[in-house]
Design a protein around this motif. Structure first.
Motif, PDB file in Angstrom:
ATOM      1  N   ASN A 114      47.771  32.021  46.401  1.00  0.00           N
ATOM      2  CA  ASN A 114      47.325  33.374  46.756  1.00  0.00           C
ATOM      3  C   ASN A 114      45.809  33.434  46.884  1.00  0.00           C
ATOM      4  O   ASN A 114      45.075  32.586  46.369  1.00  0.00           O
ATOM      5  N   GLY A 115      45.386  34.475  47.601  1.00  0.00           N
ATOM      6  CA  GLY A 115      43.986  34.596  47.981  1.00  0.00           C
ATOM      7  C   GLY A 115      43.039  34.752  46.797  1.00  0.00           C
ATOM      8  O   GLY A 115      41.961  34.159  46.780  1.00  0.00           O
ATOM      9  N   SER A 116      43.437  35.556  45.818  1.00  0.00           N
ATOM     10  CA  SER A 116      42.564  35.793  44.666  1.00  0.00           C
ATOM     11  C   SER A 116      42.141  34.482  44.017  1.00  0.00           C
ATOM     12  O   SER A 116      40.975  34.289  43.664  1.00  0.00           O
ATOM     13  N   PHE A 143      38.543  44.334  48.706  1.00  0.00           N
ATOM     14  CA  PHE A 143      39.212  43.460  47.739  1.00  0.00           C
ATOM     15  C   PHE A 143      38.835  41.999  47.943  1.00  0.00           C
ATOM     16  O   PHE A 143      38.823  41.510  49.068  1.00  0.00           O
ATOM     17  N   PHE A 144      38.562  41.333  46.844  1.00  0.00           N
ATOM     18  CA  PHE A 144      38.315  39.890  46.914  1.00  0.00           C
ATOM     19  C   PHE A 144      39.226  39.096  45.974  1.00  0.00           C
ATOM     20  O   PHE A 144      39.625  37.988  46.297  1.00  0.00           O
ATOM     21  N   GLU A 196      33.388  39.531  53.448  1.00  0.00           N
ATOM     22  CA  GLU A 196      34.262  39.232  54.592  1.00  0.00           C
ATOM     23  C   GLU A 196      33.375  39.186  55.833  1.00  0.00           C
ATOM     24  O   GLU A 196      32.376  39.911  55.917  1.00  0.00           O
ATOM     25  N   ASP A 245      34.860  35.234  52.933  1.00  0.00           N
ATOM     26  CA  ASP A 245      36.270  35.425  52.607  1.00  0.00           C
ATOM     27  C   ASP A 245      37.016  35.795  53.899  1.00  0.00           C
ATOM     28  O   ASP A 245      36.923  36.925  54.385  1.00  0.00           O
ATOM     29  N   MET A 247      40.259  35.902  54.342  1.00  0.00           N
ATOM     30  CA  MET A 247      41.663  36.184  54.020  1.00  0.00           C
ATOM     31  C   MET A 247      42.316  37.029  55.124  1.00  0.00           C
ATOM     32  O   MET A 247      43.453  36.787  55.500  1.00  0.00           O
ATOM     33  N   ILE A 248      41.590  38.023  55.616  1.00  0.00           N
ATOM     34  CA  ILE A 248      42.139  38.893  56.662  1.00  0.00           C
ATOM     35  C   ILE A 248      41.715  38.410  58.048  1.00  0.00           C
ATOM     36  O   ILE A 248      42.530  38.379  58.971  1.00  0.00           O
ATOM     37  N   LYS A 273      46.730  35.016  53.475  1.00  0.00           N
ATOM     38  CA  LYS A 273      47.471  36.014  54.279  1.00  0.00           C
ATOM     39  C   LYS A 273      48.264  35.382  55.415  1.00  0.00           C
ATOM     40  O   LYS A 273      49.250  34.724  55.175  1.00  0.00           O
TER      41      LYS A 273
END
Ligand SMILES: Cc1ncc(COP(=O)(O)O)c(C=O)c1O
Length: 453
Positions: A114-116, A143-144, A196, A245, A247-248, A273
């Motif tokens: 997972n990303g966290s 969120f990070f 991000e 980051d 993630m998205i 993600k």
């Protein structure tokens, strides 16, 4: 507040009623299906089999479609090979070679689930590399990580020690002065900057407006100086580790990351993600000089205990990742998703304009990741109006808590969305005139990051 029987059952056995706070009943209007049984393409089905066109797309983890045959088959092949072995698997090596060949700044990678975990590992590595403690994180990105270094800097810091809270400081996106100010204040104490590449807008080029909302972006980030390049330069000059980051943005903005789109070379970047179309894979990638701190080869170097997880390299997820990358390339998914986003932004704004409410409701954002803005009659962002909008879209069997586009969104779904939107905005307009309260059935949605329930 939560009268639904299923919601009550969920809340009885799961704190928050779901395994991500942004899936919780408090963040959706009362007429949202309380539970889902399955997803296929861009549709999800509730407990009674009622079908909804979905724009949530598994919290943005799906960029092709739910339950895609090819991706599923690849994951099942991974499962049939044993899924998790005693030594590194062939798939593990293939996946690592794939991501390091794709992402220019990535000499090495570690996968996790997972990303966290990945973002926290990036922060730890930065601290180990620099010997410094302070983290500068972007205040505008929601969120990070669920870990203390981030949560301690939010509105929900309960359980985090004061010592930890003091070490994370904030700056603002597209505001280079806010970063300069922090660098000056905490000079020689800063381990990393984390942000991000983009969330609701692109990096500013001088004083130009920061987003064109077009599928063929004509702003030439490759050649021009912009906010993120200035962040990168400041980090380099001050020997601060630059963490992006993704993630998205990863596997949505560009197959080689938003860092390629904006012409950047972060020291460390994190992905997750949509990299495996919904299967659980995330990654921390970076330059050899930093990532190697977690290695076992340099005898003279004190070792960093970088990610080490039993399930981090499961073959189902990594096989799905390899197949997802192939699919994204073969079907030109990313280009198509940008085009869909642009059409949605334009179509929705045309309707809002025609109805004379564009000041109160409009779409914006980067074309591959549109956002919608709900404002009250005083033009202030309004959770009441956001609740009303989501509630009304649900009446047309469209689940749009935010907008995440995937390959299976097509012309038909676009038309369906715009037809519904026109009807929904009629109600929205009335609510602007007569007040939203009488149109909202049930509670007002709440933000995840709030101190009290
Ligand atoms: C930018 C960003 N980083 C990190 C994370 C954490 O990822 P995960 O939920 O997989 O732990 C998220 C999740 O929403 C995110 O949006």
């Amino acid at each position: 507040m939560f009268k639904n029987k299923i919601t009550k059952k969920l809340l009885k056995v799961i704190p928050g009623g779901a395994h991500t706070y942004s899936r919780g009943a408090d963040t959706f209007p009362a007429n949202t299906p309380p539970i889902l049984q399955r997803g296929k393409g861009v549709y999800v089905y509730d407990q009674n089999g009622v079908k909804y066109l979905d724009y949530g797309m598994g919290l943005r983890s799906i960029n092709i479609g739910y339950s895609e045959e090819k991706i599923n088959r690849a994951a099942i092949e991974g499962i049939n090979k044993g899924n998790n072995l005693t030594r590194p698997s062939i798939i593990e090596l293939k996946a690592a070679e794939l991501i390091t060949s794709l992402i220019k700044s990535a000499d090495m990678v570690k996968f996790t689930k997972n990303g966290s975990t990945a973002v926290t590992a990036a922060v730890k590595l930065a601290r180990a590399y620099t010997g410094k403690k302070i983290i500068l994180r972007c205040a505008d990105h929601p969120f990070f990580s669920y870990d203390d270094w981030f949560i301690g800097s939010t509105n929900v810091p309960r359980g985090v020690t004061d010592e930890t809270k003091k070490l994370t400081k904030l700056f603002n996106y597209n505001d280079i002065e806010s970063l300069k100010k922090q660098i000056k204040k905490y000079k020689n104490k800063i381990a990393c900057v984390v942000l991000e590449p983009s969330s609701t807008t692109c990096p500013k080029i001088k004083n130009e407006s920061s987003c064109c909302h077009k599928s063929k972006c004509d702003r030439n980030f490759k050649k021009k100086n912009h906010f993120l390049k200035e962040v990168q330069n400041l980090c380099k000059k001050n020997k601060i580790v630059f963490i992006l980051d993704e993630m998205i943005t990863g596997f949505r903005w560009d197959i080689k990351g938003a860092q390629n789109f904006y012409n950047l070379k972060p020291d460390i970047s994190t992905f997750g993600k949509a990299m495996a179309n919904g299967f659980s894979v995330s990654a921390i990638c970076g330059s050899k000089k930093i990532m190697e701190l977690g290695s076992i080869t340099n005898k003279k170097q004190e070792k960093v205990f970088l990610l080490s997880t039993t399930h981090g390299a499961e073959m189902n997820g990594l096989s799905a990742f390899i197949e997802t990358v192939k699919y994204l390339k073969d079907k030109k998914v990313i280009k198509k998703n940008w085009e869909y986003g642009e059409a949605l932004i334009k179509g929705a704004n045309r309707i809002a304009e025609k109805m004379n409410i564009k000041k109160n409701f409009y779409f914006s954002g980067v074309a591959c990741s549109p956002i919608y803005n709900c404002l009250d009659k005083d033009n202030k962002p309004s959770l009441k109006f956001r609740t009303l909008f989501i509630q009304e879209m649900l009446k047309h069997k469209i689940l749009m808590p935010w907008v995440s586009i995937s390959y299976r969104h097509n012309n038909l779904t676009l038309q369906k969305t715009l037809v519904a939107l026109e009807k929904v905005l009629k109600v929205y307009k009335k609510a602007l005139e007569f007040g939203p309260n009488k149109y909202i059935k049930g509670h007002i949605i709440k933000p995840v990051f709030r101190r009290y329930n």
